[in-house]
Design an enzyme around this catalytic site. Structure first.
Site, PDB file in Angstrom:
ATOM      1  CD  GLU A  60      17.607  61.940  44.443  1.00  0.00           C
ATOM      2  OE1 GLU A  60      16.787  61.133  43.962  1.00  0.00           O
ATOM      3  OE2 GLU A  60      18.795  61.642  44.677  1.00  0.00           O
ATOM      4  CG  HIS A 129      26.704  62.503  38.079  1.00  0.00           C
ATOM      5  ND1 HIS A 129      26.165  61.671  37.139  1.00  0.00           N
ATOM      6  CD2 HIS A 129      26.409  61.951  39.280  1.00  0.00           C
ATOM      7  CE1 HIS A 129      25.588  60.641  37.744  1.00  0.00           C
ATOM      8  NE2 HIS A 129      25.708  60.791  39.039  1.00  0.00           N
TER       9      HIS A 129
END
Length: 324
Positions: A60, A129
């Site tokens: 990322e 998440h």
């Protein structure tokens, strides 16, 4: 006027940007052949090719850093982070580079970058998440933070993001992707920093954003039908810039306010909203501004426990009915 889903509204805005501007390209994990984790970019790889729909490795910081560099060089990158939880791996690029370059260069360099990501719980994806971290980014000068709650706003805000010279964190909610709503066929945009009254009322103001706006609207309907209370629902639409004036004007009419958000109550962005409303509308309030937020726990995997951790209509109704 077409009725389309939240997913289709975003996908359509991305497609028209790719068609109209050769400097626009997409980067992210599984956005090519797979079509994205939530199918927003399904079919894009065949339509635009791998040079403009770039599948990236699971890195990322590299994805965002590359996007920043491309934006500084004059391109219009749109990068996708599968969930806002993964943005933690790119925090330095977002916090110390994207948000500050324009200021630190004396206005010589801009970063017209859009970072799409997905926030919130409700899919049994457990603690790492299912977080709602958009408020963290809204604390940062130099960033825009868009939090659309409807297909109309999703398309209009994305168009605005793609014209803005500043980096934008475009936050979507996975439980909204199938939500349907009217979207005009003609061109329109939704400006940043302009909240909207989604439902008029006279007895209480409910301020919310992202998926919680939909929950607030359902709660408002029940308040009207079951308790005769007419709630006005104000959807912020962007957290930075933040339009408090629309909420304040509503509070001056209703004299009561509840702020609703999905993230944890402790340190939540709702506290900032409450503070500003009380500064501007203290004399109009009949009681303290109430807060409804997620439980201060890591999000449980268990479905029953997860549902207790995320605010729902009953939580909002209880807060509205607290005596002034």
């Amino acid at each position: 006027m077409a009725i389309i889903t939240y997913r289709e509204a975003i996908s359509g805005a991305l497609r028209e940007a790719l068609q109209s501007d050769p400097k626009v390209f997409l980067m992210g994990e599984d956005i090519g052949d797979y079509g994205g984790s939530y199918a927003v970019t399904k079919g894009f790889i065949k339509e635009f090719g791998p040079q403009r729909i770039r599948d990236m490795p699971i890195a990322e910081s590299v994805i965002v850093g590359t996007g920043i560099g491309a934006a500084m060089a004059g391109m219009r990158p749109i990068v996708e982070l599968m969930t806002i939880n993964f943005s933690l791996l790119a925090l330095d690029q977002i916090v110390n580079i994207a948000s500050k370059i324009h200021y630190m260069s004396g206005g010589q360099v801009s970063v017209p970058l859009v970072i799409r990501t997905v926030s919130g719980g409700g899919n049994q994806l457990a603690a790492t998440h299912s977080q709602s971290l958009e408020g963290w980014f809204a604390c940062l000068p130099g960033l825009r933070v868009a939090v659309p709650a409807t297909p109309y706003d999703a398309r209009g805000l994305m168009r605005t993001a793609l014209k803005d010279k500043n980096p934008t964190i475009f936050v979507e909610h996975s439980l909204l992707y199938s939500l349907k709503g009217e979207v005009p066929d003609e061109w329109y945009t939704v400006p940043f920093g302009k909240a909207e009254v989604k439902r008029p009322g006279k007895d209480v103001t409910i301020v919310s954003y992202l998926r919680m706006t939909q929950v607030a609207l359902r709660a408002a309907e029940r308040l009207a039908q079951e308790h005769g209370i007419q709630a006005e629902v104000v959807d912020l639409r962007t957290l930075r810039p933040l339009d408090v004036e629309t909420a304040v004007e509503s509070v001056k009419k209703t004299n009561k306010c509840v702020v609703v958000e999905e993230t944890w109550r402790t340190g939540g962005f709702g506290a900032e909203i409450v503070g500003r409303i009380q500064e501007a509308a203290f004399d109009s309030l009949d009681g303290p501004v109430m807060r409804v937020a997620g439980k201060d726990v890591p999000m449980p995997y268990s479905r029953k426990l997860e549902l207790t951790a995320i605010p729902n209509e009953d939580d909002i109704i209880r807060a509205v009915k607290v005596p002034a």
